[in-house]
Design a protein around this motif. Structure first.
Motif, mmCIF file in Angstrom:
data_model
loop_
_atom_site.group_PDB
_atom_site.id
_atom_site.type_symbol
_atom_site.label_atom_id
_atom_site.label_comp_id
_atom_site.label_asym_id
_atom_site.label_seq_id
_atom_site.Cartn_x
_atom_site.Cartn_y
_atom_site.Cartn_z
ATOM 1 N N ARG A 24 40.354 32.894 40.133
ATOM 2 C CA ARG A 24 39.806 32.756 38.787
ATOM 3 C C ARG A 24 40.079 31.350 38.262
ATOM 4 N NH1 ARG A 24 42.627 36.264 36.921
ATOM 5 N NH2 ARG A 24 41.284 38.084 37.231
ATOM 6 N N ALA A 30 34.741 31.972 38.913
ATOM 7 C CA ALA A 30 35.539 32.090 40.136
ATOM 8 C C ALA A 30 35.127 31.021 41.136
ATOM 9 C CB ALA A 30 35.390 33.469 40.749
ATOM 10 N N ASP A 60 46.041 34.455 39.674
ATOM 11 C CA ASP A 60 44.610 34.179 39.569
ATOM 12 C C ASP A 60 43.835 34.580 40.823
ATOM 13 O OD1 ASP A 60 44.841 33.136 37.005
ATOM 14 O OD2 ASP A 60 45.222 31.103 37.738
ATOM 15 N N LEU A 62 41.736 36.639 43.190
ATOM 16 C CA LEU A 62 40.865 37.803 43.108
ATOM 17 C C LEU A 62 40.718 38.485 44.462
ATOM 18 C CD1 LEU A 62 38.083 36.196 40.875
ATOM 19 C CD2 LEU A 62 39.951 37.703 40.146
#
Length: 335
Positions: A24, A30, A60, A62
């Motif tokens: 992120r 992203a 952060d 993902l």
């Protein structure tokens, strides 16, 4: 059932591996970081990408996963991969119990079970002059009661003369042990079980861990039993399969398949002397090939001693070709 459990059932991203990390950004969008994971701690990942180093907070992340090494030449993945990258791939299929990185070199120990798990893999830059690196290798293995051993990859043909590690070790009196060939194939080109028949009265069984019958048939270099270190190494890959051919209640042939991103490996192929020349080696290879295809492994490798003409004929007849070679250098006996 043998008392074995995978040592890496769900692994964190290993430092030194090639990874892609989706993370992120501050604006809520992203991005992907693709490259080598050079460091990781409890809060941060550091990825060396083509455009420089990217730092990603773990909070952060993902999604993240290892990916195969990039090709160094044009061609199919099993031929386009470089020697050093393929050596690193293979190292993830047969992990030692202990590992210490010396720059790009990997110092591996596992109570003496197999050269692969008890040698320094000399790929890349050790981060110091070669005499100092060799001294560090000697110290590492002496501290563990093991004779120092270095795995030296090189082009097929010869023994790596003209390469820095081979020449430096030879100059210090280290001798050659076990010249070995690394063979590769496109997994889709390998015969599957539908193409390789099984003699009447035999059946095939597969499992994610080896049972006692499988272990009893596997005799590494003629050893009568598999030690505890060996049992742990056998289940050290990201995933593995253990194939056995059974007649009545007797296991007469075995093989192990292993998995890493993009690659399958074949090890521990063995047929009982009473059942050789009946195609069982081809059948266990076919079982591993089908297992690898089902898991999306586009390329497959195996290793064979250079003077094992029977095994080479089996593997090359199944579609494998020589990629490169390696041998071990063993330190002189201490007086």
């Amino acid at each position: 059932m043998a008392d074995v459990t995978p040592t890496h059932p769900v692994r964190d991203l290993p430092v030194g591996s090639r990874v892609v990390v989706r993370h992120r950004l501050p604006d809520g969008s992203a991005s992907d970081a693709l490259g080598d994971l050079v460091a990781a701690d409890a809060t941060t990942l550091r990825i060396a990408t083509r455009r420089g180093e990217v730092r990603v907070a773990r909070a952060d992340v993902l999604a993240a996963k290892p990916v195969p090494p990039p090709p160094v030449r044009r061609g199919a993945p099993h031929t386009a991969i470089g020697t050093e990258d393929l050596e690193r791939v293979m190292a993830e299929h047969w992990r030692p119990l202990e590992r210490l990185d010396l720059g790009g070199w990997r110092l591996r120990a596992a109570a003496g079970f197999t050269g692969r798990a008890n040698s320094a893999l000399a790929v890349g830059d050790p981060g110091r002059p070669l005499p100092e690196a060799i001294a560090a290798v000697e110290e590492f293995y002496a501290a563990r009661g093991l004779r120092p051993l270095v795995a030296v990859p090189h082009p097929a043909g010869g023994l790596g003369g003209g390469t820095d590690p081979a020449d430096a070790l030879a100059a210090r009196g280290w001798t050659v042990r076990t010249p070995t060939l690394v063979l590769t194939a496109a997994t889709d080109d390998l015969p599957g079980r539908a193409e390789v028949g099984l003699p009447a009265g035999l059946r095939v069984e597969t499992a994610p861990v080896p049972d006692e019958a499988w272990l009893a048939r596997y005799h590494y270099q003629g050893a009568p039993t598999v030690p505890e270190a060996g049992r742990r190494i056998l289940v050290s890959a990201d995933e593995q399969v253990f194939v056995r051919v059974v007649e009545g209640g007797t296991t007469v042939a075995v093989a192990r398949g292993s998995l890493s991103p993009g690659w399958a490996g074949v090890t521990a192929v063995e047929t009982a002397p009473t059942h050789r020349r009946r195609g069982l080696g081809r059948r266990v290879l076919a079982e591993v090939a089908d297992w690898a295809r089902a898991r999306g492994a586009g390329a497959t490798y195996l290793q064979v001693q250079g003077d094992n003409t029977a095994a080479r004929a089996l593997y090359e007849g199944s579609g494998f070709t020589v990629h490169h070679a390696y041998h071990y250098r063993v330190a002189p006996e201490r007086r």
